[in-house]
Design an enzyme around this catalytic site. Structure first.
Site, short mmCIF file in Angstrom:
data_model
loop_
_atom_site.label_atom_id
_atom_site.label_comp_id
_atom_site.label_asym_id
_atom_site.label_seq_id
_atom_site.Cartn_x
_atom_site.Cartn_y
_atom_site.Cartn_z
N LYS A 188 -10.35 0.45 -2.63
CA LYS A 188 -10.23 0.18 -0.97
C LYS A 188 -10.51 1.50 -0.27
CE LYS A 188 -7.13 -1.13 2.52
NZ LYS A 188 -5.63 -1.63 2.78
N LYS A 231 -6.97 3.57 -3.40
CA LYS A 231 -7.26 3.46 -2.16
C LYS A 231 -7.57 4.91 -1.64
CE LYS A 231 -5.18 2.18 2.22
NZ LYS A 231 -4.18 1.39 3.14
N ASP A 267 0.92 -0.98 -0.03
CA ASP A 267 0.10 -0.01 0.02
C ASP A 267 0.95 1.26 -0.06
OD1 ASP A 267 -1.76 -2.19 0.64
OD2 ASP A 267 -3.09 -0.84 1.70
#
Length: 318
Positions: free
Chosen positions: A254, A218, A154
């Protein structure tokens, strides 16, 4: 494990800073009032008991169970990883979570506990959460996490560069991290939507990330005042829908930070279903970045099964 390469159809847009700017600023503008109204209206959908039970299990299976604190210890990470594999020790039918998300130095600890399970290890990298470091440092961060066993990375974008209009710099950093991940790890690109000021910027960042090879886009780090909201998540969902229509490549989404209870999680699942369809209702394509959400889902699951609300002492304290 497939990786996303920049689409040939969009290659001309990334040929120069000017070309990338023209492309991103040529994307359709967003009406904030209309966007927020649609997101709010989808959140009013009624979910009946059988559908709610399905939605709760689906949401549990989509969680990246997360601890990203300076006070994280090996013991805390081991406990969290054990909970990810077996969220409710009293009910073995409870699905496991999608992943455990930790700092790079805790990847090996989580990996040890998760060995033999289907739960992935995700690791934040690239100078999380600020994203302010030299590219060489960011890539070293990624290499260390993958070497320790991370299945997913991430990364955070440099919001300062993005807001200054240095789109090609941001694009090249994402592409470099994507190349570092190779076929060893999936890449989630974090935009920190609460710092991007406008929905138009969130849409531009979404396309920028996908064009550079993101496997997931995300919303947030969970470290700022405004994290995931239905409206900013809707922007990401519309972006992945349109990107697949144009390129044939599917990208995951996400939302992270601020989603704390079952009611909120189900609203996001409705948003997914109504915007991009059932093809994204799977933890390979949709995740919740959360720490406290799992506890509420477990309590609501127990209530549906027994008719009684067990209360917060029913679940472990993370």
């Amino acid at each position: 494990m497939p990786t996303n390469a920049p689409s040939a159809a969009l290659a001309d847009a990334t040929a120069s800073d000017g070309a990338l700017r023209r492309f991103l600023h040529g994307l359709p503008g967003i009406d904030p009032v209309g966007l927020e109204a649609r997101a709010a209206s989808l959140g009013t959908r009624s979910i009946k008991t059988s559908a709610k039970a399905y939605a709760i299990d689906l949401a549990i299976s989509m969680i990246d169970l997360t601890t990203l604190e300076g006070a994280d210890t090996p013991g805390k990470v081991r406990a969290l990883a054990a909970k990810a594999v077996n969220p409710d020790p009293t009910d073995r039918t409870t699905p496991h979570t999608a992943a455990v998300c930790v700092y790079p130095d805790m990847v090996a600890t989580a990996k040890e506990v998760l060995k033999g399970s289907d739960v992935k290890v995700a690791s934040v990298a690239t100078a999380f959460p600020a994203g302010r470091a030299a590219l060489a440092v960011k890539l070293a961060d990624v290499r260390d996490a993958i070497a320790a066993g991370a299945d997913e990375i991430d990364m955070v974008i440099d919001r300062g560069a993005f807001l200054a209009g240095h789109y090609l710099k941001v694009y090249e950093e994402i592409a470099a991290v994507r190349a570092e991940c190779g076929d060893k790890a999936r890449l989630k690109v974090i935009f920190e939507t609460g710092e991007l000021s406008t929905y138009d910027n969130i849409r531009r960042a979404s396309w920028l990330g996908m064009m550079a090879g993101a496997d997931f886009i995300k919303t947030s780090t969970g470290k700022v005042a405004v994290n995931a909201t239905p409206a900013n998540t809707l922007v990401l969902l519309e972006a992945v829908r349109d990107f697949r229509a144009q390129t044939g490549t599917q990208v995951g989404v996400k939302p992270a930070g601020g989603i704390r209870n079952t009611k909120e999680a189900i609203k996001f699942l409705v948003l997914v279903n109504e915007t991009v369809g059932e093809g994204w209702l799977d933890n390979h394509w949709f995740r919740f970045g959360a720490s406290s959400l799992l506890n509420d889902l477990l309590m609501q699951r127990q209530k549906l099964a027994t008719g009684r609300y067990s209360g917060p002492d029913y679940v472990t304290v993370d």
